[in-house]
Each structure stands twice: as structure tokens, then as C-alpha cells.
Design an enzyme around this catalytic site. Structure first.
Site, mmCIF file in Angstrom:
data_model
loop_
_atom_site.group_PDB
_atom_site.id
_atom_site.type_symbol
_atom_site.label_atom_id
_atom_site.label_comp_id
_atom_site.label_asym_id
_atom_site.label_seq_id
_atom_site.Cartn_x
_atom_site.Cartn_y
_atom_site.Cartn_z
ATOM 1 N N HIS A 20 28.066 1.299 -17.043
ATOM 2 C CA HIS A 20 27.058 0.700 -17.911
ATOM 3 C C HIS A 20 25.974 0.032 -17.072
ATOM 4 C CE1 HIS A 20 26.032 -2.353 -21.291
ATOM 5 N NE2 HIS A 20 25.305 -1.252 -21.426
ATOM 6 N N ASP A 28 10.788 15.859 -10.803
ATOM 7 C CA ASP A 28 10.205 17.165 -10.492
ATOM 8 C C ASP A 28 10.519 17.589 -9.066
ATOM 9 O OD1 ASP A 28 8.360 15.826 -8.801
ATOM 10 O OD2 ASP A 28 6.834 15.765 -10.356
ATOM 11 N N HIS A 98 3.065 4.931 -11.610
ATOM 12 C CA HIS A 98 3.901 5.921 -10.916
ATOM 13 C C HIS A 98 4.436 5.380 -9.589
ATOM 14 C CE1 HIS A 98 5.487 9.825 -9.927
ATOM 15 N NE2 HIS A 98 4.732 9.924 -8.855
ATOM 16 N N TYR A 120 3.899 14.322 -13.560
ATOM 17 C CA TYR A 120 4.671 13.126 -13.922
ATOM 18 C C TYR A 120 5.921 13.383 -14.766
ATOM 19 C CZ TYR A 120 0.428 11.083 -12.104
ATOM 20 O OH TYR A 120 -0.637 10.771 -11.295
ATOM 21 N N ASN A 122 8.984 12.684 -14.471
ATOM 22 C CA ASN A 122 10.025 11.913 -13.801
ATOM 23 C C ASN A 122 10.461 10.790 -14.728
ATOM 24 O OD1 ASN A 122 9.551 13.283 -11.136
ATOM 25 N ND2 ASN A 122 7.563 12.314 -11.416
#
Length: 131
Positions: A20, A28, A98, A120, A122
């Protein structure tokens, strides 16, 4: 022999070991993975496997309570952003630049490298519980 679900032995073991609040990334083909983060490299060639294929398979096996995305995905890859939101539903989302997402990836238990070549794609996922 395992009959269904994630057949990649390394990825299956990584998912099974999640606790948890542990974080893991699906990224990518070009996402840099910080030293010390285990890489599950599934990339074969451009577009194989896709981000969606990997995320679909992973979400069949992993409980997720939150995710972290780059701000840039909303403008530069809205189609994939919509897919992620539909796939993950009403979990907790956090957006960041990013560069900050790349920095946060250093805290991931593991990172899955796909063959995705779009902007992007990800996501850092935070493991939930099933009870």
C-alpha cells in the site's frame, strides 16, 4: 505455466511485491529511469507494446489509489489523458511539470518501459489495497 494475466515473470513479481502506497511508473520508450529504480523493459520497437496495452494489463492485477501525471499531457496528448482518466476513474490525481515527474520517478519501486512514442505518456501510479 501461468494461464492468464501478466505473463512477463519480472513484471508479475514486481506487481505481486507492491505494498500500500508504493509507487511504480509506466512510461514511454524515452523516459529516463533514475539509477536504482528497477526497470521492466517491455519495449520491442516503436509502438510495441503501446502504453494502453501495458496499462490495461497492469490494472487487471494491481490496485491503484492515486496517480501522478505531467501537466503537459493535457495539452500535448489529450487523447491519452482522456484514456487514463477513464481507465482510472475517480482516484486521486496530481499534476506536476514533466521535470518534477521525472524527479518523483526516483521514488518508484519499479518502472515499466513501453514502446510508446507519443508525447508525455508517463504515469506514476500509487498502489492501493483491495480490502
Amino acid at each position: 505455466m501461468k494461464k492468464r494475466g501478466v505473463l512477463n515473470a519480472q513484471l508479475s513479481a514486481c506487481i505481486a511485491a507492491l505494498g500500500h502506497k508504493d509507487m511504480f511508473m509506466i512510461g514511454d520508450a524515452g523516459m529516463p529511469i533514475p539509477p536504482g529504480v528497477e526497470v521492466v523493459d517491455l519495449a520491442v520497437c516503436q509502438g510495441v507494446p503501446t502504453f494502453r496495452q501495458v496499462m490495461d494489463a497492469v490494472l487487471e492485477e494491481a490496485a491503484v489509489e492515486g496517480c501522478y501525471l505531467a501537466d503537459e499531457i493535457r495539452e500535448n496528448n489529450p487523447e491519452l489523458h482522456d484514456y487514463i482518466q477513464k481507465k482510472l476513474g475517480s482516484i486521486e490525481y496530481e499534476y506536476m511539470p514533466h521535470e518534477a515527474l521525472k524527479e518523483l520517478s526516483g521514488r518508484a519501486r519499479f518502472a515499466i518501459r513501453t514502446g510508446e512514442f507519443t508525447p508525455y505518456p508517463n504515469v506514476i501510479l500509487r498502489a492501493g489495497v483491495v480490502f
